[in-house]
Design an enzyme around this catalytic site. Structure first.
Site, PDB file in Angstrom:
ATOM      1  N   HIS A   2      71.728 118.043   8.378  1.00  0.00           N
ATOM      2  CA  HIS A   2      71.357 118.981   9.436  1.00  0.00           C
ATOM      3  C   HIS A   2      70.907 118.172  10.643  1.00  0.00           C
ATOM      4  O   HIS A   2      70.442 117.036  10.509  1.00  0.00           O
ATOM      5  CB  HIS A   2      70.208 119.853   8.911  1.00  0.00           C
TER       6      HIS A   2
ATOM      7  N   LYS B 252      62.667 129.701   3.956  1.00  0.00           N
ATOM      8  CA  LYS B 252      63.909 129.757   3.189  1.00  0.00           C
ATOM      9  C   LYS B 252      63.645 130.053   1.712  1.00  0.00           C
ATOM     10  O   LYS B 252      64.584 130.209   0.939  1.00  0.00           O
ATOM     11  CB  LYS B 252      64.678 128.441   3.331  1.00  0.00           C
TER      12      LYS B 252
ATOM     13  N   GLN C 212      67.083 123.123   1.458  1.00  0.00           N
ATOM     14  CA  GLN C 212      68.030 123.991   0.758  1.00  0.00           C
ATOM     15  C   GLN C 212      67.972 123.839  -0.754  1.00  0.00           C
ATOM     16  O   GLN C 212      68.719 124.508  -1.468  1.00  0.00           O
ATOM     17  CB  GLN C 212      69.454 123.705   1.251  1.00  0.00           C
TER      18      GLN C 212
ATOM     19  N   CYS D   4      74.162 123.939  12.751  1.00  0.00           N
ATOM     20  CA  CYS D   4      73.386 122.738  13.113  1.00  0.00           C
ATOM     21  C   CYS D   4      73.867 121.516  12.351  1.00  0.00           C
ATOM     22  O   CYS D   4      73.072 120.645  11.968  1.00  0.00           O
ATOM     23  CB  CYS D   4      71.887 122.950  12.900  1.00  0.00           C
TER      24      CYS D   4
ATOM     25  N   ASP E 160      65.287 115.615   2.298  1.00  0.00           N
ATOM     26  CA  ASP E 160      65.239 116.934   2.926  1.00  0.00           C
ATOM     27  C   ASP E 160      65.538 117.966   1.841  1.00  0.00           C
ATOM     28  O   ASP E 160      66.666 118.066   1.360  1.00  0.00           O
ATOM     29  CB  ASP E 160      66.283 116.983   4.052  1.00  0.00           C
TER      30      ASP E 160
END
Length: 406
Positions: free
Chosen positions: A121, A225, A202, A364, A199
């Site tokens: 991202h 999220k 997700q 993104c 990261d």
């Protein structure tokens, strides 16, 4: 027992209509909907506890502090951090990544190297580019193949004594590809002394996270999220690393002593939590963790994987459809285009008229789109409250878009 209707009953927003049609919400990789239990906790804070934390001896301040610190401990357990003070509240993944890139500035010099991947991202690209500009370090990028799978032979080639940071996502937001971070971390530990940043924006909503077993130095994710309010997030960092590195922001809460002659800094986690926090949101993030744990992380993973498998199978029965990352290990996302039919936003607008919310565009992740030589994709992303019937509606909507745009 996994009862999808009982789960859906906890999300009032799913009862609404969009353009005269029942809402089919398939934009969960952008943000998930919030269960009533989380919204109640958030509302209760503002109607019953509203006060600043850590700074007052009065009852409301003490109660608000207890609730926010309880939330921190819930999150500690959720990601299996060794200490609760390794859990830093942030505004989200983007702030967490920027924080890490900033506090590592003093650790890099000219011609040092930072390794990221093609699947990142923008929030895991731009902060490192800015760090390179500040220090003279160089950015190296692990490429992908035609299936979106990282080519880890290049990681072996890149890793050296010059490598100071390796930062990759656990799951691609654009394609849903699950990256082999265990292998990436093992290779990095073997061949360099680099800081390892993961990261988890997700991955945290979809499957179990164990930062100690993972052996990353930093792990970041967003609350919004994973069924929590927007403006919430977490940075996990190993104690010894966070204690050594400098603060990010200066101001209230992060000081031990402050005078015009100089300032000393508070211990963890407050060293990295300057200013008034998002108290209600942070408390509600703990409630979102409660919702996930009550539902069962394995139940969530099993259901979402079944939805993905079903969606991919149904979509591939249509003609002239391209699914990106089709052959890769994925979770929660199907990202596709209708070949020779309009652009992704045209498809998205037609689906919206049918009450179906998907994301279109580059998500993104412009480098991924450039790799595939496309402007964007249609992305349907799933959460625990989605149903197979909703996927059937998505497929019918795609068929309609093919007829209208073909």
């Amino acid at each position: 027992m996994f009862d999808i209707q009982e789960i859906r009953s906890q999300f009032t927003i799913l009862n609404r209509e969009v353009n005269g049609k029942p809402l089919v919400y398939l934009d969960n990789a952008a943000t998930s909907q919030k269960p009533d239990s989380v919204l109640k906790i958030w509302n209760d804070y503002y109607t019953e506890l509203n006060a600043n934390v850590h700074r007052g001896i009065h009852t409301l301040s003490q109660l608000a502090t207890e609730e926010m610190e309880l939330s921190r401990r819930k999150i500690q357990k959720f990601i299996n951090a060794e200490h609760d003070f390794e859990v830093i509240f942030t505004k989200g993944t983007t702030e967490g990544l920027n924080l890490i890139a900033y506090i590592l500035t003093q650790k890099l010099k000219k011609d040092d190297e930072i390794i990221i991947s093609y699947l990142e991202h923008h929030s895991n690209i731009v902060p490192w580019q800015l760090l390179c500009e500040r220090t003279g370090a160089k950015l190296r990028v692990i490429p992908i193949d035609e299936n979106g799978i990282l080519q880890l032979d290049y990681l072996d080639e890149f890793l050296s004594e010059k490598t100071k940071v390796v930062s990759v996502n656990q799951v691609s937001n654009a394609l849903g590809i699950v990256n082999p971070i265990e292998e990436i971390i093992a290779k990095t530990r073997k061949n360099s002394n680099a800081y390892i940043v993961i990261d988890g924006a997700q991955s945290a909503p979809h499957f179990e996270i164990d930062v100690q077993q993972m052996d990353c130095d930093f792990f970041v994710f967003s609350g919004h999220k994973m069924y929590a309010p927007m403006g919430t997030g977490i940075l996990y960092g190993k104690q010894e690393i966070l204690e050594e590195l400098p603060p990010f922001h200066g101001g209230g809460e992060m000081i031990a002593t402050c005078s015009f002659d100089g300032t000393t800094y508070a211990g963890l986690p407050f060293k990295y939590e300057a200013g008034t926090p998002n108290v209600g949101g942070n408390i509600a993030l703990g409630a979102a963790v409660d919702f996930i744990e009550k539902t069962g992380r394995q139940n969530i993973q099993n259901h979402e994987n079944a939805l993905l498998e079903y969606a991919q199978r149904q979509l591939l029965e249509l003609e002239n459809i391209k699914i990106y990352g089709e052959k890769a290990k994925r979770t929660g996302v199907v990202s596709f285009n209708l070949e020779g039919v309009g652009i992704s936003s045209d498809v998205g607008m037609i689906l919206d008229k049918m009450g179906i919310a998907v994301r279109t565009g580059h998500h993104c992740t412009q480098p991924i789109m450039d790799f595939f030589n496309i402007a964007g994709t249609v992305r349907a992303s799933f959460a625990v409250y989605n149903t197979f019937e909703e996927i059937d509606k998505l497929v019918e909507g795609v068929k309609k878009a093919q007829k209208m745009l073909g």
